[in-house]
Design a protein around this motif. Structure first.
Motif, mmCIF file in Angstrom:
data_model
loop_
_atom_site.group_PDB
_atom_site.id
_atom_site.type_symbol
_atom_site.label_atom_id
_atom_site.label_comp_id
_atom_site.label_asym_id
_atom_site.label_seq_id
_atom_site.Cartn_x
_atom_site.Cartn_y
_atom_site.Cartn_z
ATOM 1 N N LEU A 59 0.849 -0.813 0.444
ATOM 2 C CA LEU A 59 0.264 0.236 0.370
ATOM 3 C C LEU A 59 0.882 1.095 0.427
ATOM 4 O O LEU A 59 1.669 1.013 0.964
ATOM 5 C CB LEU A 59 -0.953 -0.107 1.175
ATOM 6 N N ASN A 60 0.611 2.071 -0.700
ATOM 7 C CA ASN A 60 1.224 3.007 -0.977
ATOM 8 C C ASN A 60 0.969 4.304 0.005
ATOM 9 O O ASN A 60 -0.125 3.706 0.424
ATOM 10 C CB ASN A 60 1.177 3.834 -2.485
ATOM 11 N N ALA A 61 1.592 4.603 0.739
ATOM 12 C CA ALA A 61 1.014 5.522 2.698
ATOM 13 C C ALA A 61 1.028 6.974 1.871
ATOM 14 O O ALA A 61 1.262 7.393 3.123
ATOM 15 C CB ALA A 61 2.847 5.399 3.532
ATOM 16 N N VAL A 62 1.417 7.279 0.408
ATOM 17 C CA VAL A 62 0.832 8.842 0.732
ATOM 18 C C VAL A 62 -0.679 8.997 0.831
ATOM 19 O O VAL A 62 -1.895 8.152 0.041
ATOM 20 C CB VAL A 62 1.460 9.261 -0.661
ATOM 21 N N CYS A 63 -1.029 9.113 1.400
ATOM 22 C CA CYS A 63 -2.139 10.131 1.877
ATOM 23 C C CYS A 63 -3.379 10.961 -0.069
ATOM 24 O O CYS A 63 -2.549 11.714 -0.337
ATOM 25 C CB CYS A 63 -2.927 11.504 2.409
ATOM 26 N N THR A 64 -4.560 10.707 -0.407
ATOM 27 C CA THR A 64 -5.423 10.637 -1.148
ATOM 28 C C THR A 64 -5.622 12.203 -1.332
ATOM 29 O O THR A 64 -5.729 12.734 -2.602
ATOM 30 C CB THR A 64 -6.010 9.958 -2.090
ATOM 31 N N HIS A 65 -5.385 12.540 -0.761
ATOM 32 C CA HIS A 65 -6.102 14.092 0.402
ATOM 33 C C HIS A 65 -4.979 14.993 -0.022
ATOM 34 O O HIS A 65 -5.652 15.827 -1.202
ATOM 35 C CB HIS A 65 -6.517 14.290 1.174
ATOM 36 N N LEU A 66 -3.996 15.427 0.428
ATOM 37 C CA LEU A 66 -3.196 16.212 -0.077
ATOM 38 C C LEU A 66 -1.731 15.949 0.459
ATOM 39 O O LEU A 66 -0.392 16.685 0.161
ATOM 40 C CB LEU A 66 -3.130 18.143 0.909
ATOM 41 N N SER B 115 -8.365 12.160 7.642
ATOM 42 C CA SER B 115 -8.689 10.850 6.800
ATOM 43 C C SER B 115 -8.184 10.019 7.345
ATOM 44 O O SER B 115 -7.120 9.611 7.618
ATOM 45 C CB SER B 115 -7.664 10.893 5.408
ATOM 46 N N GLN B 116 -9.230 8.329 7.642
ATOM 47 C CA GLN B 116 -8.569 7.084 7.527
ATOM 48 C C GLN B 116 -9.050 6.131 6.202
ATOM 49 O O GLN B 116 -10.072 6.485 6.088
ATOM 50 C CB GLN B 116 -9.715 6.906 8.709
ATOM 51 N N TYR B 117 -8.666 5.119 6.603
ATOM 52 C CA TYR B 117 -8.602 3.679 5.836
ATOM 53 C C TYR B 117 -8.291 2.918 6.288
ATOM 54 O O TYR B 117 -7.875 2.383 7.425
ATOM 55 C CB TYR B 117 -7.568 4.338 4.403
ATOM 56 N N ASN B 118 -9.461 2.304 5.511
ATOM 57 C CA ASN B 118 -9.388 0.283 6.731
ATOM 58 C C ASN B 118 -7.506 -0.077 6.530
ATOM 59 O O ASN B 118 -6.899 -0.096 5.539
ATOM 60 C CB ASN B 118 -10.961 -0.026 6.174
ATOM 61 N N VAL C 218 -12.608 5.690 3.855
ATOM 62 C CA VAL C 218 -13.359 4.994 5.360
ATOM 63 C C VAL C 218 -13.964 7.003 5.356
ATOM 64 O O VAL C 218 -15.171 6.604 6.226
ATOM 65 C CB VAL C 218 -13.406 3.604 5.875
ATOM 66 N N ARG C 219 -13.549 7.726 6.125
ATOM 67 C CA ARG C 219 -13.216 8.866 5.866
ATOM 68 C C ARG C 219 -12.577 9.685 5.247
ATOM 69 O O ARG C 219 -11.270 10.105 5.172
ATOM 70 C CB ARG C 219 -13.940 8.616 7.442
ATOM 71 N N GLY C 220 -12.955 10.831 5.228
ATOM 72 C CA GLY C 220 -13.021 11.773 4.604
ATOM 73 C C GLY C 220 -11.708 13.049 5.520
ATOM 74 O O GLY C 220 -11.848 12.443 5.978
ATOM 75 N N PRO C 221 -11.755 14.060 4.698
ATOM 76 C CA PRO C 221 -11.731 14.770 2.875
ATOM 77 C C PRO C 221 -10.822 13.950 2.198
ATOM 78 O O PRO C 221 -11.006 14.036 1.165
ATOM 79 C CB PRO C 221 -10.926 16.083 3.289
ATOM 80 N N ALA C 222 -9.976 12.840 2.603
ATOM 81 C CA ALA C 222 -9.243 12.459 1.316
ATOM 82 C C ALA C 222 -10.390 11.473 0.286
ATOM 83 O O ALA C 222 -11.281 10.529 0.793
ATOM 84 C CB ALA C 222 -8.564 10.858 1.702
ATOM 85 N N PRO C 223 -10.185 11.923 -0.923
ATOM 86 C CA PRO C 223 -11.411 11.159 -2.201
ATOM 87 C C PRO C 223 -11.311 9.912 -2.525
ATOM 88 O O PRO C 223 -12.515 8.987 -3.252
ATOM 89 C CB PRO C 223 -10.999 11.964 -3.024
ATOM 90 N N LEU C 224 -10.124 8.996 -2.550
ATOM 91 C CA LEU C 224 -9.147 7.453 -3.365
ATOM 92 C C LEU C 224 -8.689 6.772 -1.905
ATOM 93 O O LEU C 224 -8.613 8.374 -0.839
ATOM 94 C CB LEU C 224 -8.830 8.294 -4.233
ATOM 95 N N SER C 225 -8.532 5.344 -2.311
ATOM 96 C CA SER C 225 -8.128 4.595 -1.122
ATOM 97 C C SER C 225 -6.556 4.765 -1.877
ATOM 98 O O SER C 225 -6.170 5.376 -2.579
ATOM 99 C CB SER C 225 -8.993 3.802 -1.992
ATOM 100 N N LEU C 226 -5.860 4.449 -0.813
ATOM 101 C CA LEU C 226 -4.415 4.064 -0.820
ATOM 102 C C LEU C 226 -4.045 3.208 -2.522
ATOM 103 O O LEU C 226 -5.023 2.323 -2.545
ATOM 104 C CB LEU C 226 -3.724 3.431 0.435
#
Length: 213
Positions: free
Chosen positions: A137-144, A164-167, A173-181
């Motif tokens: 999994l790429n560790a870079v957040c898809t928000h900023l 932002s949160q990811y499972n 699973v929680r924004g503001p990130a729009p996309l998965s890792l």
């Protein structure tokens, strides 16, 4: 008597007076002589001029290539390890990671950062059965673009920048990130080196095409 004295003085003065300048006329140069001089001057023919131009261009090209080569090497480093165009996973010291070495020092459920594709921070996951997960999994957040840490107590990736949160699979699973890792395939080379390759097929978490390609 006075006349003789005056005549003597005039003679002395004239003796020191500068003589008038008389320019010497130059002999005319004939047209034949000019043609002979022009014939003696070296004028390269077209073939020689083409050769000289080729040498000049080649020298300039070699110089530019010599100066530009290091910049190209810097911005486009050669791929490291792995078959089929893959990239060997590396640790914080830049050493290639082997399966045996990683499992000897990382327990089941571990999510630790490695250097992955394009040098991006990538999580290498150890499953509960002490095998290595087939994806990274790429560790870079898809928000900023913050690096998202793994929080074992919450069993999530939780970004400290904007929440932002990811499972555990990297699905948002929680924004503001729009996309998965972003995903990457994990394979083991014949020499036991863990290797990342691009994930180009459907994202199994969303059943959508991968947004990172």
């Amino acid at each position: 008597m006075r006349f003789l004295l005056l005549a003597s003085i005039l003679a002395v003065v004239q003796g020191f007076a500068p003589s008038p300048f008389v320019a010497k006329a130059k002999a005319p140069v004939s047209k034949v002589a000019l043609n002979d001089a022009a014939a003696d001057a070296f004028v390269p023919d077209m073939e020689r001029r083409n050769i000289m131009n080729l040498i000049l261009v080649s020298s300039a090209g070699a110089t530019i290539a010599g100066l530009g080569g290091p910049f190209v090497y810097f911005f486009y480093p050669p791929g490291a390890g792995g078959g089929g165009g893959g990239t060997a996973a590396k640790d914080a010291l830049g050493n290639e990671i082997t399966k045996a070495g990683w499992l000897a020092s990382h327990q089941a459920g571990d999510h630790s950062l490695t250097q992955g594709l394009k040098g991006d921070a990538t999580y290498l996951i150890v499953k509960e059965d002490k095998t290595i997960e087939e994806y990274g999994l790429n560790a870079v957040c898809t928000h900023l673009g913050c690096v998202v840490p793994w929080v074992a107590s919450a069993n999530k990736f939780m970004c400290p920048c904007h929440g932002s949160q990811y499972n555990s699979e990297g699905k948002v699973v929680r924004g503001p990130a729009p996309l998965s890792l972003a995903l990457a395939h994990v394979t083991i080379s014949d020499s036991d080196v863990i290797t990342y390759t691009p994930w180009t097929e459907t994202d199994f978490r969303t059943d959508l095409k991968p947004w990172w390609i």
